[in-house]
Enzyme design. Structure first.
Site, PDB file in Angstrom:
ATOM      1  N   CYS A   1    -148.610  89.946 -29.124  1.00  0.00           N
ATOM      2  CA  CYS A   1    -147.827  89.083 -28.229  1.00  0.00           C
ATOM      3  C   CYS A   1    -148.418  87.680 -28.272  1.00  0.00           C
ATOM      4  O   CYS A   1    -148.502  86.997 -27.261  1.00  0.00           O
ATOM      5  CB  CYS A   1    -147.764  89.646 -26.810  1.00  0.00           C
ATOM      6  SG  CYS A   1    -149.373  89.868 -26.050  1.00  0.00           S
TER       7      CYS A   1
ATOM      8  N   GLY B   1    -149.110 101.448 -21.969  1.00  0.00           N
ATOM      9  CA  GLY B   1    -148.301 102.567 -22.427  1.00  0.00           C
ATOM     10  C   GLY B   1    -146.804 102.369 -22.454  1.00  0.00           C
ATOM     11  O   GLY B   1    -146.070 103.345 -22.622  1.00  0.00           O
ATOM     12  N   SER B   2    -146.322 101.137 -22.357  1.00  0.00           N
ATOM     13  CA  SER B   2    -144.856 101.009 -22.349  1.00  0.00           C
ATOM     14  C   SER B   2    -144.280 101.362 -23.713  1.00  0.00           C
ATOM     15  O   SER B   2    -143.195 101.964 -23.794  1.00  0.00           O
ATOM     16  CB  SER B   2    -144.434  99.618 -21.919  1.00  0.00           C
ATOM     17  OG  SER B   2    -145.135  98.674 -22.652  1.00  0.00           O
ATOM     18  N   LYS B   3    -145.021 101.037 -24.785  1.00  0.00           N
ATOM     19  CA  LYS B   3    -144.495 101.395 -26.109  1.00  0.00           C
ATOM     20  C   LYS B   3    -144.720 102.880 -26.367  1.00  0.00           C
ATOM     21  O   LYS B   3    -143.907 103.515 -27.036  1.00  0.00           O
ATOM     22  CB  LYS B   3    -145.134 100.527 -27.190  1.00  0.00           C
ATOM     23  CG  LYS B   3    -144.776  99.050 -27.026  1.00  0.00           C
ATOM     24  CD  LYS B   3    -145.313  98.198 -28.125  1.00  0.00           C
ATOM     25  CE  LYS B   3    -145.223  96.732 -27.770  1.00  0.00           C
ATOM     26  NZ  LYS B   3    -146.168  96.322 -26.710  1.00  0.00           N
TER      27      LYS B   3
ATOM     28  N   CYS C   1    -153.547 101.102 -30.002  1.00  0.00           N
ATOM     29  CA  CYS C   1    -154.005 100.322 -28.835  1.00  0.00           C
ATOM     30  C   CYS C   1    -152.871 100.451 -27.814  1.00  0.00           C
ATOM     31  O   CYS C   1    -151.989  99.602 -27.742  1.00  0.00           O
ATOM     32  CB  CYS C   1    -154.222  98.869 -29.220  1.00  0.00           C
ATOM     33  SG  CYS C   1    -155.324  98.659 -30.620  1.00  0.00           S
ATOM     34  N   ALA C   2    -152.904 101.498 -27.040  1.00  0.00           N
ATOM     35  CA  ALA C   2    -151.670 101.946 -26.390  1.00  0.00           C
ATOM     36  C   ALA C   2    -151.501 101.533 -24.926  1.00  0.00           C
ATOM     37  O   ALA C   2    -150.383 101.498 -24.425  1.00  0.00           O
ATOM     38  CB  ALA C   2    -151.577 103.463 -26.486  1.00  0.00           C
ATOM     39  N   ALA C   3    -152.597 101.280 -24.222  1.00  0.00           N
ATOM     40  CA  ALA C   3    -152.472 101.048 -22.779  1.00  0.00           C
ATOM     41  C   ALA C   3    -151.841  99.686 -22.502  1.00  0.00           C
ATOM     42  O   ALA C   3    -152.074  98.751 -23.273  1.00  0.00           O
ATOM     43  CB  ALA C   3    -153.852 101.125 -22.139  1.00  0.00           C
TER      44      ALA C   3
HETATM   45  C1  LIG Z   1    -151.606  94.399 -26.349  1.00  0.00           C
HETATM   46  S1  LIG Z   1    -152.412  95.599 -25.412  1.00  0.00           S
HETATM   47  C2  LIG Z   1    -151.494  97.026 -25.843  1.00  0.00           C
HETATM   48  C3  LIG Z   1    -150.192  97.143 -25.117  1.00  0.00           C
HETATM   49  C4  LIG Z   1    -149.553  98.492 -25.329  1.00  0.00           C
HETATM   50  N1  LIG Z   1    -149.327  98.770 -26.728  1.00  0.00           N
HETATM   51  C5  LIG Z   1    -148.262  98.624 -24.571  1.00  0.00           C
HETATM   52  O1  LIG Z   1    -147.208  98.392 -25.160  1.00  0.00           O
HETATM   53  O2  LIG Z   1    -148.266  98.975 -23.404  1.00  0.00           O
HETATM   54  C6  LIG Z   1    -153.892  95.844 -26.316  1.00  0.00           C
HETATM   55  C7  LIG Z   1    -154.726  97.022 -25.869  1.00  0.00           C
HETATM   56  O3  LIG Z   1    -155.778  97.174 -26.817  1.00  0.00           O
HETATM   57  C8  LIG Z   1    -156.887  97.709 -26.145  1.00  0.00           C
HETATM   58  N2  LIG Z   1    -158.051  97.450 -27.012  1.00  0.00           N
HETATM   59  C9  LIG Z   1    -158.847  96.366 -27.097  1.00  0.00           C
HETATM   60  N3  LIG Z   1    -159.750  96.522 -28.074  1.00  0.00           N
HETATM   61  C10 LIG Z   1    -159.511  97.729 -28.632  1.00  0.00           C
HETATM   62  C11 LIG Z   1    -160.115  98.473 -29.681  1.00  0.00           C
HETATM   63  N4  LIG Z   1    -161.145  97.991 -30.370  1.00  0.00           N
HETATM   64  N5  LIG Z   1    -159.645  99.693 -29.948  1.00  0.00           N
HETATM   65  C12 LIG Z   1    -158.595 100.213 -29.245  1.00  0.00           C
HETATM   66  N6  LIG Z   1    -157.981  99.554 -28.250  1.00  0.00           N
HETATM   67  C13 LIG Z   1    -158.426  98.328 -27.958  1.00  0.00           C
HETATM   68  C14 LIG Z   1    -156.904  96.986 -24.826  1.00  0.00           C
HETATM   69  O4  LIG Z   1    -157.610  97.744 -23.870  1.00  0.00           O
HETATM   70  C15 LIG Z   1    -155.399  96.880 -24.527  1.00  0.00           C
HETATM   71  O5  LIG Z   1    -155.008  97.923 -23.701  1.00  0.00           O
END
Ligand SMILES: C[S@@+](CC[C@H](N)C(=O)[O-])C[C@H]1O[C@@H](n2cnc3c(N)ncnc32)[C@H](O)[C@@H]1O
Length: 526
Positions: free
Chosen positions: A341, A199-201, A195-197
């Site tokens: 978080c 994208g900082s990690k 769940c990358a967006a």
């Molecule tokens: C906590 S954020 C991730 C932050 C990211 N890891 C970063 O460090 O920038 C959670 C992400 O999970 C995505 N998301 C939500 N449901 C999901 C799913 N079923 N599968 C994959 N990604 C999902 C959201 O769009 C969101 O971008």
């Protein structure tokens, strides 16, 4: 709620859970509400221009009941939650100008800001985060007033802006930098960021694989960064472009059903009749799941108004399913980091306990107390309660039948679900395998009476049988007032053997059976 918690504007600079705007952007803010005079002319109170109150009685009740921190710490905890976050940033460990950038920070900016001490906490204005390896992460702790009056900050601001644009520096909340560090990434690793967006990690992971390459060689490692939302994948691509890497693939799937991928040396080989393509398994999986996000309250002011205890409950099953898929895709011997978080045990310890329950002896929860020793963290909780529509429950049996399909057995620390698991996994002895010594970096004296796994010592007002039998104290909870940051939860899982598909399916079947029975019962009642 996921949408609410994780919406980040497309035009935002490449950072996640970013620093307070005031610390990074100069100039007046655009007006966000009608001018008071216009509002008065329409005889409306101009409340929309007032900042939202940083209050939520339900939040306070919830976390007091969960005993997330010691009673005596409560005021400090709440007071820090209401303060703006210090701005933090990271120097790209793999950038060509690493030495120059570090030297400018240490010798120019740190010195020129030396006399500038933060108004409130008396800390130095600019200092490295002590727990981040190589002094590569920094925090800037200045009030708005100080920012306005200090000319040295003008050039520092320009420096940060420029270095961020070219990918040498990334602004990122301090606690968000932690999960990738526990992945222990090595050269050549295949890494899945589920769940990358925004994208900082992912960016941090890319830095790690580029840093560990032989001089003059491109890394052989691969990062697959996935997100469910296509627009957020756009932001992810935009943000990671600064890394100029050829070792990143961005995908757009539901993480809980992320497909199995095949590896082949070349196409012809893959399609040969007798050639069985090799399955792509990941050495490392980052599972930074969608969550209620209350660890970001210091910058998500809207959340004070929106927060409710049901948010955590709503995410629980999705989080379990995503993390289970992560374990399935992980190589034997590989590491997965589960993180949120959120401070909520239903999204954290309950999820980790369910992963251990479902995976049996195929995985272990790692004790990482010797890693990043300078990072102040608290052990995971051993017991917690579940709140549904204002009522508290300690076991799933206490939940009214009409809510049993919403409030799941896996949300609870113990009894029913563990016994259920025992029934399902005859060979899996939770008591012998998981009864391990207590370890953490937070002093046990300081956490007396705090809701934490006491390594076999039952906490004062909860029955032994209500505690989790898993070594959840190995999980880490970072709370805002320990290091003047946000909150985060991290657990490190090590895969010991292939998952027994039957076990996973059996648990699912048991759950389905439970909900079918419930439905029948409900129908009978009506
Ligand atoms: C906590 S954020 C991730 C932050 C990211 N890891 C970063 O460090 O920038 C959670 C992400 O999970 C995505 N998301 C939500 N449901 C999901 C799913 N079923 N599968 C994959 N990604 C999902 C959201 O769009 C969101 O971008």
């Amino acid at each position: 709620p996921e949408e609410a918690m994780h919406r980040r504007p497309q035009e935002a600079p490449p950072l996640e859970r970013g620093a307070p705007e005031s610390l990074w952007r100069r100039g007046p803010r655009p007006p966000r509400s009608p001018a008071p005079a216009a509002a008065a002319a329409r005889s409306e109170p101009s409340t929309s221009s007032l900042p939202p109150p940083l209050e939520n009685a339900a939040f306070e009740e919830y976390y007091k009941e969960q005993r997330i921190v010691h009673e005596e710490e409560w005021d400090a905890f709440m007071s820090v939650l209401r303060k703006p976050l210090p701005a933090t940033f990271r120097v790209n460990a793999s950038c060509r100008f690493l030495k120059d950038i570090c030297s400018r920070l240490e010798n120019d900016f740190r010195r020129s800001l030396e006399n500038e001490v933060s108004d409130e906490c008396g800390e130095y204005a600019l200092s490295p985060l002590p727990w981040y390896p190589g002094n590569l992460a920094w925090h800037l702790n200045l009030s708005r007033k100080q920012l306005r009056k200090n000319p040295a900050l003008e050039s520092f601001h320009e420096f940060l802006k420029h270095e961020s644009e070219v990918g040498n520096v990334t602004r990122q909340e301090a606690v968000s930098m932690v999960p990738p560090l526990f992945l222990n990434v090595q050269a050549g690793h295949h890494i899945l960021d589920m769940c990358a967006a925004p994208g900082s990690k992912t960016f941090q992971l890319l830095e790690m694989i580029h840093q560990s390459k032989e001089p003059g060689l491109l890394p052989t490692a691969l990062v697959i960064a996935n997100d469910l939302k296509v627009q957020r994948c756009d932001v992810l691509i935009h943000n990671t472009k600064r890394m100029c890497t050829a070792n990143l693939i961005v995908t757009n799937h539901e993480a809980q059903s992320f497909p199995s991928c095949s590896l082949a040396k070349d196409d012809s080989e893959a399609y040969k009749d007798h050639c069985k393509p090799q399955r792509l398994e990941f050495d490392r999986v980052l599972c930074d799941v969608p969550c209620s996000g209350d660890g970001t309250l210091r910058k998500s002011h809207d959340l004070w108004r929106k927060w409710s205890s049901s948010m955590g409950n709503e995410f629980h099953l999705l989080q379990v399913n995503i993390a289970m898929r992560g374990i399935a895709l992980l190589k034997v011997g590989g590491r997965m980091v589960y993180s949120t978080c959120s401070m909520n045990p239903v999204e954290n310890e309950a999820v980790v306990a369910e992963l251990l329950r479902r995976s049996g002896s195929s995985v272990e929860l790692l004790d990482v107390s010797t890693e990043l020793r300078e990072l102040v963290r608290r052990p995971g909780l051993g017991t917690w309660k579940v709140n549904d529509r204002g009522s508290w429950f300690q076991t799933h049996e206490d939940v009214p039948d009409s809510r049993k399909n919403v409030i799941l057995p896996s949300m609870f620390p113990s009894s029913t679900s563990i016994h259920e698991s025992h029934k399902v996994y005859n060979s899996f002895d939770v008591n012998s395998e998981y009864n391990v010594p207590f370890s953490r970096n937070f002093n046990i004296e300081d956490t007396n009476n705090v809701n934490c796994d006491t390594g076999g010592i039952s906490s004062s007002n909860s029955a032994q049988s209500l505690d989790s039998k898993f070594p959840l104290h190995r999980c880490m909870r970072i709370v805002p007032h320990d290091q003047d940051g946000g909150a985060f939860f991290i657990a490190v899982i090590h895969k010991l053997s292939l998952l027994n598909e039957n076990q996973v399916i059996k648990v699912r079947k048991t759950e389905n059976l439970l909900s079918k029975n419930r439905t029948v019962k409900l129908q009978e009642q009506n």
